[in-house]
Scaffold this motif. Structure first.
Motif, short mmCIF file in Angstrom:
data_model
loop_
_atom_site.label_atom_id
_atom_site.label_comp_id
_atom_site.label_asym_id
_atom_site.label_seq_id
_atom_site.Cartn_x
_atom_site.Cartn_y
_atom_site.Cartn_z
N THR A 86 0.86 -1.19 0.00
CA THR A 86 0.00 0.00 0.00
C THR A 86 0.89 1.24 0.00
O THR A 86 2.10 1.16 0.22
N ALA A 87 0.28 2.39 -0.22
CA ALA A 87 0.95 3.68 -0.09
C ALA A 87 -0.08 4.66 0.47
O ALA A 87 -1.29 4.41 0.40
N ARG A 88 0.40 5.75 1.02
CA ARG A 88 -0.48 6.78 1.56
C ARG A 88 0.01 8.16 1.16
O ARG A 88 1.18 8.34 0.84
N ASP A 89 -0.90 9.12 1.20
CA ASP A 89 -0.56 10.51 0.94
C ASP A 89 0.23 11.02 2.16
O ASP A 89 -0.27 11.04 3.27
N LEU A 90 1.47 11.44 1.93
CA LEU A 90 2.36 11.82 3.03
C LEU A 90 2.51 13.33 3.19
O LEU A 90 3.35 13.79 3.96
N ASP A 93 0.93 14.47 7.17
CA ASP A 93 1.61 13.81 8.29
C ASP A 93 2.48 12.70 7.73
O ASP A 93 2.11 11.53 7.77
N GLY A 94 3.63 13.07 7.20
CA GLY A 94 4.50 12.10 6.54
C GLY A 94 4.90 10.93 7.42
O GLY A 94 4.61 9.78 7.08
N PRO A 95 5.54 11.16 8.58
CA PRO A 95 5.97 10.04 9.42
C PRO A 95 4.81 9.18 9.89
O PRO A 95 4.88 7.94 9.85
N GLY A 96 3.73 9.81 10.33
CA GLY A 96 2.58 9.05 10.83
C GLY A 96 1.92 8.20 9.76
O GLY A 96 1.61 7.02 9.98
N GLU A 97 1.71 8.79 8.59
CA GLU A 97 1.10 8.03 7.50
C GLU A 97 2.02 6.91 7.01
O GLU A 97 1.56 5.82 6.66
N ALA A 98 3.33 7.16 7.00
CA ALA A 98 4.26 6.11 6.58
C ALA A 98 4.18 4.91 7.50
O ALA A 98 4.19 3.76 7.04
N ALA A 409 9.21 6.69 6.71
CA ALA A 409 9.03 7.61 7.83
C ALA A 409 10.31 8.39 8.10
O ALA A 409 10.28 9.59 8.42
N GLY A 410 11.47 7.71 7.96
CA GLY A 410 12.75 8.39 8.14
C GLY A 410 12.97 9.48 7.12
O GLY A 410 13.45 10.58 7.45
N VAL A 411 12.62 9.20 5.86
CA VAL A 411 12.73 10.22 4.81
C VAL A 411 11.84 11.42 5.14
O VAL A 411 12.25 12.58 5.00
N ALA A 412 10.63 11.14 5.62
CA ALA A 412 9.70 12.23 5.96
C ALA A 412 10.21 13.04 7.14
O ALA A 412 10.09 14.28 7.15
N ARG A 413 10.81 12.37 8.13
CA ARG A 413 11.35 13.11 9.28
C ARG A 413 12.55 13.96 8.85
O ARG A 413 12.73 15.08 9.34
N LEU A 414 13.38 13.42 7.96
CA LEU A 414 14.50 14.21 7.45
C LEU A 414 14.03 15.50 6.80
O LEU A 414 14.62 16.57 6.97
N ALA A 415 12.95 15.39 6.02
CA ALA A 415 12.41 16.56 5.32
C ALA A 415 11.91 17.61 6.31
O ALA A 415 11.82 18.80 5.97
N TYR A 434 8.46 -0.59 16.16
CA TYR A 434 9.21 0.55 15.62
C TYR A 434 9.61 1.50 16.74
O TYR A 434 8.81 1.80 17.63
N ARG A 435 10.87 1.98 16.68
CA ARG A 435 11.33 3.01 17.61
C ARG A 435 12.21 4.01 16.87
O ARG A 435 13.25 3.65 16.34
N PRO A 436 11.81 5.29 16.80
CA PRO A 436 12.66 6.29 16.15
C PRO A 436 13.83 6.61 17.06
O PRO A 436 13.75 6.48 18.28
N GLU A 437 14.92 7.04 16.45
CA GLU A 437 16.11 7.42 17.25
C GLU A 437 16.55 8.84 16.91
O GLU A 437 16.26 9.34 15.83
#
Length: 437
Positions: A86-90, A93-98, A409-415, A434-437
């Motif tokens: 699947t994919a979602r519109d990011l 909320d990029g990280p959340g949707e990812a 989600a990492g790409v979205a957080r970087l942005a 999942y755990r972000p760092e």
């Protein structure tokens, strides 16, 4: 039966006019429907008209995958699903949707199990004869000597050269919804990494999680890499200026864009120990055969795409495997697939060096339509027709979806100015995957 968008009517009618087998019905749905409205239209519209269907092929823009798969499974149909799952519109909320991609996978897997149907994902490298051979060789050495895959390097570039205005206009393989390479062809290579490293489960202390660090280039960066001067020199001032005023990433600074290129650094870990390090370099703004400004009718294979694929694998001091598959850029030209195996033969036996070259076409075949990748795709289709999910069933993509989801989600957080680092649990029963760092 064919279901497509109303805006694609001309394309559908042209395609069907050349087919000897015709559908019972053609259903064209409104382009403006969101997921909920589309689901309602499919359910209330009685699309099947009381005629049960055995199976369904879902090959749409991936944001619609979940809706179509859910509908088909609820109708009792087996499904062949194009990647990604699947994919979602990011954009909002990029990280959340990812991270929601994992929930989508869990929901569809549970529903398919409840309805007793098989969903097969078209991830053809799982059926590729060369990669199957590579996994078999790796599995034998890893299980016999207890040494894991210690290093893997996967490079894939597909030469998708988008003109600046196409980032804002394209609906097929889009970037304007906040996602790109990872949910385009990149899915195949994250899946290849996850599938090959399954052999590490045969050692005494198998990995229990994956650490990720992600770096990305998006459409804004690509727009900065090729300047107006570059384009004018390549295509001529007059030709270029006819298009240069169209909306493009540089003129839409608030718009979040999907990645064209992404580097994923991965670590397979057991406790504090790193068992496997890996680098996945996945590129779309890479060497291309495109030399025109206007999009052709075939925007997939007919727009200058040239695939370069390379894999390097080390099993500590015992073995190294190299895989090379490079297209030369000529339509229908040779595309050999080479596997080279290096063994520490005094310790593991066998030949010190084994070279295997698999050609894309058998003698007398049409190379362009008889490549190893196409044969592997056919095998996945045959699995679907046999309702056989043992090779690429939806449930087998759990780890791949987790890694893709965390990487997106990492790409979205970087942005957003954050970090691209995270840890993904391999255990299906882990309370937190999942755990972000």
């Amino acid at each position: 039966m064919v279901i497509d968008l109303e805006s694609e009517r001309r394309v559908v009618e042209k395609y069907l006019a050349e087919c000897s087998v015709q559908p019972r019905r053609v259903v064209l749905v409104d382009d403006g429907l969101n997921s909920e409205s589309l689901a309602t239209a499919l359910e209330k519209g009685d699309v099947l008209r009381g005629s049960p269907a055995w199976g369904c092929i879902v090959a749409t823009e991936p944001r619609a995958h979940r809706t179509y798969v859910e509908w088909a499974v609820r109708q009792g149909m087996h499904v062949l699903l194009e990647k990604p799952v699947t994919a979602r519109d990011l954009r909002t909320d990029g990280p959340g949707e990812a991270l929601g991609l994992v929930a989508d996978h869990h929901r569809l897997t549970a529903l398919a199990e409840e309805k007793g149907v098989t969903v097969v994902v078209q991830a053809q490298r799982r059926a590729h004869p060369a990669y199957q051979l590579v996994k078999e060789i790796l599995g034998d050495v890893v299980s016999e000597f207890g040494v894991p895959i210690t290093y893997m390097d996967i490079h894939h570039s597909d030469g998708t050269w988008n003109m600046p205005w196409e980032f804002a206009s394209r609906e097929g393989h889009p970037y304007k919804y906040g996602y790109g390479k990872l949910l385009h062809s990149g899915y195949h290579f994250v899946d290849l990494f996850c599938w090959l490293t399954e052999v590490n489960q045969h050692i005494g202390r198998p990995p229990d999680r994956i650490g990720l660090d992600v770096f990305a280039v998006d459409a804004r960066h690509v727009d900065a890499q090729l300047t107006e001067v570059s384009y004018e020199r390549l295509f001529g001032s007059a030709r270029w200026r006819r298009h240069s005023g169209l909306p493009r990433p540089a003129s839409l600074p608030v718009q979040p864009w999907g990645e064209t290129d992404v580097i994923v650094l991965a670590r397979l870990m057991d406790g504090s120990d790193v068992l496997t390090t890996a680098v996945l370099s996945l590129l779309q703004s890479s060497f291309s055969g495109r030399s025109w400004l206007e999009l052709p009718e075939d925007t997939y294979k007919g727009n200058g795409r040239i695939r370069h694929e390379r894999v390097t694998i080390h099993v500590g001091p015992l073995m190294a495997i190299q895989v090379h598959s490079y297209q030369d850029g000529l339509l229908g030209g040779p595309s050999p697939f080479e596997v080279v195996v290096y063994r520490n033969r005094e310790l593991v036996g066998g030949e010190a060096v084994t070279r295997m070259t698999m050609r894309s076409g058998a003698e007398g075949s049409v190379v362009a339509s008889d490549s190893l990748n196409n044969r592997a795709r056919e095998q996945i289709v045959e699995d679907f027709l046999a309702a056989d999910g043992r090779r690429s069933g939806l449930a087998l993509h759990r780890t791949t979806v987790r890694v893709v989801s965390a990487a997106v989600a990492g790409v979205a957080r970087l942005a957003q100015g954050g970090s691209g680092r995270s840890v993904v649990a391999l255990d299906a029963s882990a309370s937190e995957w999942y755990r972000p760092e």
